[in-house]
Design a protein around this motif. Structure first.
Motif, PDB file in Angstrom:
ATOM      1  N   SER A 190      47.317  13.368  22.260  1.00  0.00           N
ATOM      2  CA  SER A 190      46.319  12.381  22.666  1.00  0.00           C
ATOM      3  C   SER A 190      44.962  12.750  22.089  1.00  0.00           C
ATOM      4  CB  SER A 190      46.242  12.359  24.202  1.00  0.00           C
ATOM      5  OG  SER A 190      45.183  11.547  24.636  1.00  0.00           O
ATOM      6  N   ALA A 191      44.156  11.750  21.822  1.00  0.00           N
ATOM      7  CA  ALA A 191      42.756  11.985  21.446  1.00  0.00           C
ATOM      8  C   ALA A 191      41.975  10.762  21.858  1.00  0.00           C
ATOM      9  CB  ALA A 191      42.611  12.217  19.943  1.00  0.00           C
ATOM     10  N   PHE A 192      40.763  10.966  22.279  1.00  0.00           N
ATOM     11  CA  PHE A 192      39.887   9.828  22.529  1.00  0.00           C
ATOM     12  C   PHE A 192      38.928   9.617  21.371  1.00  0.00           C
ATOM     13  CE2 PHE A 192      41.820  10.275  26.552  1.00  0.00           C
ATOM     14  CZ  PHE A 192      41.944   8.964  26.962  1.00  0.00           C
ATOM     15  N   HIS A 193      38.445  10.714  20.782  1.00  0.00           N
ATOM     16  CA  HIS A 193      37.405  10.549  19.764  1.00  0.00           C
ATOM     17  C   HIS A 193      37.757  11.184  18.436  1.00  0.00           C
ATOM     18  CE1 HIS A 193      35.274  10.129  23.682  1.00  0.00           C
ATOM     19  NE2 HIS A 193      35.100   8.960  23.101  1.00  0.00           N
ATOM     20  N   LEU A 194      37.376  10.501  17.388  1.00  0.00           N
ATOM     21  CA  LEU A 194      37.558  10.971  16.033  1.00  0.00           C
ATOM     22  C   LEU A 194      36.178  11.354  15.525  1.00  0.00           C
ATOM     23  CD1 LEU A 194      39.799   7.966  14.962  1.00  0.00           C
ATOM     24  CD2 LEU A 194      40.511  10.141  15.973  1.00  0.00           C
ATOM     25  N   PHE A 239      42.752  12.769  30.594  1.00  0.00           N
ATOM     26  CA  PHE A 239      42.435  12.168  31.894  1.00  0.00           C
ATOM     27  C   PHE A 239      43.604  12.364  32.857  1.00  0.00           C
ATOM     28  CE2 PHE A 239      39.502   9.765  29.208  1.00  0.00           C
ATOM     29  CZ  PHE A 239      38.354   9.770  29.990  1.00  0.00           C
ATOM     30  N   ALA A 240      43.330  13.068  33.972  1.00  0.00           N
ATOM     31  CA  ALA A 240      44.395  13.353  34.946  1.00  0.00           C
ATOM     32  C   ALA A 240      45.058  12.065  35.430  1.00  0.00           C
ATOM     33  CB  ALA A 240      43.834  14.142  36.124  1.00  0.00           C
ATOM     34  N   PHE A 241      44.253  11.013  35.666  1.00  0.00           N
ATOM     35  CA  PHE A 241      44.862   9.806  36.241  1.00  0.00           C
ATOM     36  C   PHE A 241      45.807   9.118  35.257  1.00  0.00           C
ATOM     37  CE2 PHE A 241      41.263   7.816  34.110  1.00  0.00           C
ATOM     38  CZ  PHE A 241      41.698   6.534  33.809  1.00  0.00           C
ATOM     39  N   ALA A 269      32.048  20.736  38.122  1.00  0.00           N
ATOM     40  CA  ALA A 269      32.926  19.571  38.275  1.00  0.00           C
ATOM     41  C   ALA A 269      32.087  18.324  38.057  1.00  0.00           C
ATOM     42  CB  ALA A 269      33.540  19.567  39.669  1.00  0.00           C
ATOM     43  N   GLY A 270      32.663  17.361  37.368  1.00  0.00           N
ATOM     44  CA  GLY A 270      31.923  16.112  37.179  1.00  0.00           C
ATOM     45  C   GLY A 270      32.263  15.467  35.856  1.00  0.00           C
ATOM     46  N   GLY A 271      31.781  14.263  35.662  1.00  0.00           N
ATOM     47  CA  GLY A 271      32.045  13.541  34.426  1.00  0.00           C
ATOM     48  C   GLY A 271      33.408  12.871  34.470  1.00  0.00           C
ATOM     49  N   PRO A 272      33.723  12.112  33.430  1.00  0.00           N
ATOM     50  CA  PRO A 272      34.940  11.299  33.420  1.00  0.00           C
ATOM     51  C   PRO A 272      36.242  12.072  33.616  1.00  0.00           C
ATOM     52  CG  PRO A 272      33.471  10.583  31.669  1.00  0.00           C
ATOM     53  CD  PRO A 272      32.857  11.813  32.268  1.00  0.00           C
ATOM     54  N   VAL A 273      36.386  13.279  33.045  1.00  0.00           N
ATOM     55  CA  VAL A 273      37.663  13.985  33.222  1.00  0.00           C
ATOM     56  C   VAL A 273      37.608  15.000  34.351  1.00  0.00           C
ATOM     57  CG1 VAL A 273      38.311  13.677  30.800  1.00  0.00           C
ATOM     58  CG2 VAL A 273      37.314  15.849  31.521  1.00  0.00           C
ATOM     59  N   GLY A 274      36.469  15.159  34.996  1.00  0.00           N
ATOM     60  CA  GLY A 274      36.394  16.019  36.172  1.00  0.00           C
ATOM     61  C   GLY A 274      35.830  17.405  35.916  1.00  0.00           C
ATOM     62  N   ALA A 275      35.813  17.852  34.663  1.00  0.00           N
ATOM     63  CA  ALA A 275      35.231  19.154  34.318  1.00  0.00           C
ATOM     64  C   ALA A 275      34.172  18.906  33.247  1.00  0.00           C
ATOM     65  CB  ALA A 275      36.299  20.100  33.803  1.00  0.00           C
TER      66      ALA A 275
END
Ligand code: V55
Ligand code: FE
Length: 500
Positions: free
Chosen positions: A280-284, A306-308, A380-386
């Motif tokens: 998986s990758a979100f950004h290039l 992303f955990a979810f 802790a924080g931000g979109p992925v939690g860390a």
């Protein structure tokens, strides 16, 4: 829900703020170089209302557009909600009407068919216009002066796609914007729209193609010759949505793909290369071509970050146990098979930042965020939690890495690059840094950093005004717009306020 739930998505650095504010002439510690004149726009998800159900995720937060404007060494700050259709409806109702992340089947009946996007992902500047984007809907145009929302952007009615990416790419020579939208034909559609807007913002091409399965195409890449679409096995399913389930589920056993086509060519000429399963990758970071070879630099991980999205696909993996690295994929377009080469060129990380002039070209250096191997776990924080707590400068050609490693009480958001007029100077990075100052208390500062010397730390800092006993919610992406470009903002912007 009448209150925000006390989950990780709504506490600590993710505590909702929900305050539109502005302040002028903030304190500057150090001196901001004269050449830095313009605006650092930031996309900040911040839910205006408690979620309709028991919990929600950061990616659902209403988009706020923030601006750090630097004029003659002085700094002004402002932040406002994006006036999406969804935000306005919920504002009037004083509660959440829309349900779970990207699942309209969980919405109140009264908002069926209404725009769901929260426009919370990337501020985009093109052809004198500012947009706030999210990949599940059309962009919203923003007045760069007042941060007022002007309306949905559909290229004067000519765009057929129902969606517009948060990661368009702008060619530095031609000024054209290359972009795409997936689920272009509606929820879970495999249709992807590939579009080009000219330097004046007119849509000059829109073609649709099918991706191998309905995946989340978060980013794509451009070279002088090619457009590159990566397909990772995080998939959507209409029946799951109808049952009230998750939009995305990661499929660890499904192959990934990379589609490459001539950037001015026909989608029928797309060539599909088969990649490893489960990645998986979100950004290039960037891509470039060199004869028959096409190089693509990817913030790659061995499962979805992303955990979810992982958990919906039955993948159980601790957030701090995800492997990966900054990876270069090389495609030989002279060969007929569907294979490509892979090698790791840097440590794992995400939120890459590139000089605008290097877009689609061979490049010397890029910057991205990572974890400081020293000092303990990050906030802790931000979109992925860390949250990230290291800023890296990488020269992918030779593997050279410089790091600004931060104390574990600090979190760094994605930087933007500000060019220098001097050829022998790499310019600067601007980034918002959040510091934990108490059990649930945070304080944020804008840092100005020499792009060529990140390890030296900030050359100037702009503490956000105190007392401000709340965090500034984590930013997703940012954009730098020079003072010169701001002056060229479309004159008609202010006269179109009446439009929707
Ligand atoms: C991302 C962010 C989003 C989203 C989907 O960074 C993917 C990845 C802020 O919204 O909706
Ligand atoms: Fe993104």
């Amino acid at each position: 829900m009448s209150r925000f739930p006390p989950t990780i998505h709504f506490t600590g650095l993710n505590t909702p703020v929900g305050i539109e504010w502005a302040a002028r002439n903030l304190e500057v510690v150090g001196t901001i170089p004269k050449e830095i004149e313009g605006a650092f726009f930031r996309a900040v998800p911040d839910p205006a209302h408690p979620p309709k159900y028991d919990d929600d995720i950061v990616l659902s937060g209403d988009g706020m557009i923030a601006k750090c404007e630097i004029v003659g060494g002085a700094v002004d700050y402002a932040i406002r909600y994006v006036g999406t259709e969804r935000y306005k409806l919920e504002k009037d109702a004083r509660r959440a009407l829309f349900g779970r992340y990207r699942n309209p089947y969980t919405d109140d009946p009264e908002v069926i068919g209404k725009g769901r996007t929260v426009a919370n992902t990337t501020p985009v500047w093109h052809a004198g216009r500012l947009f706030m984007t999210k990949e599940d809907g059309l962009a919203y145009e923003i007045d760069p002066k007042t941060l007022e929302t002007l309306g949905r952007w559909d290229f004067y009615g000519s765009l057929k796609s129902q969606t517009f990416t948060a990661h368009p790419r702008i060619d530095p020579d031609t000024g054209e914007m290359f972009f795409f939208g997936y689920e272009a034909g509606g929820l879970c559609s495999t249709k992807v729209a590939y579009g080009i807007a000219d330097k004046d913002g007119r849509l000059i091409s829109e073609q649709w193609f099918d991706q191998p399965y309905c995946s989340t195409i978060h980013d794509f890449a451009l070279t002088k010759e090619y457009a590159i679409f990566p397909i990772f096995p995080t998939t959507a399913d209409l029946d799951r949505l109808k049952a009230g389930g998750a939009h995305w589920a990661h499929q660890q056993d499904l192959d990934s793909w990379v589609g490459i086509m001539p950037r001015y060519g026909k989608v029928e000429d797309m060539r599909w290369f088969r990649g490893r399963a489960g990645i998986s990758a979100f950004h290039l970071v960037n891509a470039f071509d060199n004869g028959d070879l096409v190089h693509l630099d990817v913030c790659l991980s061995d499962t979805n970050a992303f955990a979810f999205m992982r958990e919906a696909g039955g993948v159980q993996r601790d957030q701090r146990n995800i492997g990966g690295g900054l990876t270069r994929w090389t495609f030989d377009m002279s060969k007929a098979d569907d294979t490509f080469e892979e090698r790791v060129v840097g440590p794992p990380g995400d939120m890459p930042c590139l000089r605008d002039v290097d877009q689609g070209r061979p490049y010397r250096a890029a910057w991205y965020l990572s974890m400081n191997p020293q000092g303990g776990p990050s906030l802790a924080g931000g979109p992925v939690g860390a949250a990230f707590n290291a800023l890296l400068r990488l020269e992918p050609g030779n593997g050279r890495i410089d790091m600004l490693g931060l104390d574990p009480s600090l979190a760094v958001n994605e930087p933007v690059h500000v060019p220098s007029h001097r050829d022998d100077h790499e310019g600067w990075l601007l980034t918002m840094v959040d510091r934990q100052i108490g059990e649930s208390a945070f304080h944020s500062e804008l840092w100005i950093i020499e792009a060529g010397d990140v390890a030296a730390g900030p050359i100037a800092r702009v503490p956000m005004p105190m007392p401000m006993p709340m965090p500034m919610r984590a930013q997703v992406h940012g954009a730098w717009v020079s003072a010169q470009d701001l002056k060229r903002a479309r004159a008609e912007v202010t006269t179109r306020l009446a439009r929707n």
